[in-house]
Design a protein around this motif. Sequence first.
Motif, mmCIF file in Angstrom:
data_model
loop_
_atom_site.group_PDB
_atom_site.id
_atom_site.type_symbol
_atom_site.label_atom_id
_atom_site.label_comp_id
_atom_site.label_asym_id
_atom_site.label_seq_id
_atom_site.Cartn_x
_atom_site.Cartn_y
_atom_site.Cartn_z
ATOM 1 N N MET A 185 0.738 -1.205 0.032
ATOM 2 C CA MET A 185 -0.037 -0.168 -0.048
ATOM 3 C C MET A 185 1.055 1.120 -0.065
ATOM 4 O O MET A 185 1.738 1.345 0.622
ATOM 5 N N THR A 186 0.556 2.216 -0.724
ATOM 6 C CA THR A 186 1.408 3.511 -0.869
ATOM 7 C C THR A 186 0.703 4.769 -0.603
ATOM 8 O O THR A 186 -0.528 4.503 -0.406
ATOM 9 N N SER A 187 1.281 5.692 -0.383
ATOM 10 C CA SER A 187 0.673 7.034 -0.047
ATOM 11 C C SER A 187 -0.216 7.551 -1.392
ATOM 12 O O SER A 187 -0.808 8.599 -1.151
ATOM 13 N N THR A 188 0.124 7.058 -2.623
ATOM 14 C CA THR A 188 -1.049 7.414 -3.474
ATOM 15 C C THR A 188 -1.908 6.733 -3.597
ATOM 16 O O THR A 188 -3.078 7.029 -4.542
ATOM 17 N N ASP A 189 -2.302 5.796 -2.977
ATOM 18 C CA ASP A 189 -3.559 5.045 -2.986
ATOM 19 C C ASP A 189 -4.592 5.915 -2.072
ATOM 20 O O ASP A 189 -4.304 6.492 -1.131
ATOM 21 N N ILE A 212 -10.781 4.705 8.785
ATOM 22 C CA ILE A 212 -10.279 4.727 7.494
ATOM 23 C C ILE A 212 -10.229 3.580 6.681
ATOM 24 O O ILE A 212 -9.791 2.693 7.528
ATOM 25 N N ARG A 213 -10.168 3.706 5.493
ATOM 26 C CA ARG A 213 -9.790 2.206 4.766
ATOM 27 C C ARG A 213 -8.854 2.930 3.507
ATOM 28 O O ARG A 213 -8.671 3.924 3.104
ATOM 29 N N HIS A 214 -7.511 2.115 3.784
ATOM 30 C CA HIS A 214 -6.462 2.288 2.873
ATOM 31 C C HIS A 214 -6.209 0.963 2.195
ATOM 32 O O HIS A 214 -5.801 0.190 3.051
ATOM 33 N N GLY A 215 -6.759 0.777 0.960
ATOM 34 C CA GLY A 215 -6.641 -0.691 0.202
ATOM 35 C C GLY A 215 -7.215 -1.581 1.302
ATOM 36 O O GLY A 215 -8.400 -1.598 1.538
ATOM 37 N N GLU A 216 -6.411 -2.579 1.787
ATOM 38 C CA GLU A 216 -6.896 -3.615 2.505
ATOM 39 C C GLU A 216 -7.020 -3.124 4.172
ATOM 40 O O GLU A 216 -7.606 -3.699 4.834
ATOM 41 N N ALA A 232 -2.942 14.682 1.686
ATOM 42 C CA ALA A 232 -3.321 13.047 1.275
ATOM 43 C C ALA A 232 -4.581 13.128 0.369
ATOM 44 O O ALA A 232 -5.593 13.911 0.401
ATOM 45 N N PRO A 233 -4.327 12.170 -0.668
ATOM 46 C CA PRO A 233 -5.530 11.945 -1.485
ATOM 47 C C PRO A 233 -6.694 11.183 -0.513
ATOM 48 O O PRO A 233 -6.600 9.823 -0.276
ATOM 49 N N TYR A 234 -7.875 11.721 -0.510
ATOM 50 C CA TYR A 234 -8.867 10.782 0.287
ATOM 51 C C TYR A 234 -10.327 11.311 -0.346
ATOM 52 O O TYR A 234 -10.559 12.356 -0.875
#
Length: 214
Positions: A1-5, A60-64, A29-31
């Motif tokens: 998972m990266t900060s661009t997700d 929060i959800r960030h990928g998985e 952050a992109p959100y």
Amino acid sequence: MTSTDRITLYYSPQSRATGTRVLLEELGAPYDLCVLNMKAGEQRQPAYLAVNPLGKVPAIRHGEALVTEQVAIYIYLADLFPQAGLTPAVDDIRRGPYLRWIAYYGSSFEPAVIDQFMKREPAPISQSPYADYETMLGALEAQLAKGPYLLEDRITAADILWGVALHWTMMFGAVPQKDVFVRYVERITSRPAFQRISAADDEMAAQHAAAAAA
Ligand SMILES: N[C@@H](CCC(=O)N[C@@H](CS)C(=O)NCC(=O)O)C(=O)O
């Protein structure tokens, strides 16, 4: 998972999720928001209980990765965007104090403030997670008096957490309006990110109230 997700923030205006949104803005952050109308009880519907069984925001959800609890969310997000400069690195001498004051919020301040607000008899000092209200608040006040931020000269994600929290707890009368708290809150709430989200929250809260009343 990266900060661009992109990050999804489960959100309700004028709630504990507000500070998380302010932090996301501070981090650049992109959100996306997944908005819950808490006035209509959406946080207790099965769809959201599958996200957080407690029915509480923020989450929060960030990928998985699904993260609940402000303390975990602040640490997670600030670490994800180290270039924003809001988190001391793992080998920075300030890392320990930084984690200390973030954890203090969830483990000591929140339970103390709720007991105080509800006018509940606290547990005996040796069993209470926060000793007693005055001691808990006194330690925070002493740290903030060194100012201008919790880690003195450097603003971190911990200040976004505490600045927003002291703002609403003073507003509700759960924390006294001591000079050191008032000046600290002003330092955080005068920042453009807080100003932007606060204005957006006013609008969203009014829409939620109207929708819940309809
Ligand atoms: N321990 C949680 C507490 C979060 C919390 O209390 N959130 C409130 C918002 S201010 C909430 O979602 N309340 C909705 C409800 O319980 O109905 C955290 O720190 O993230």
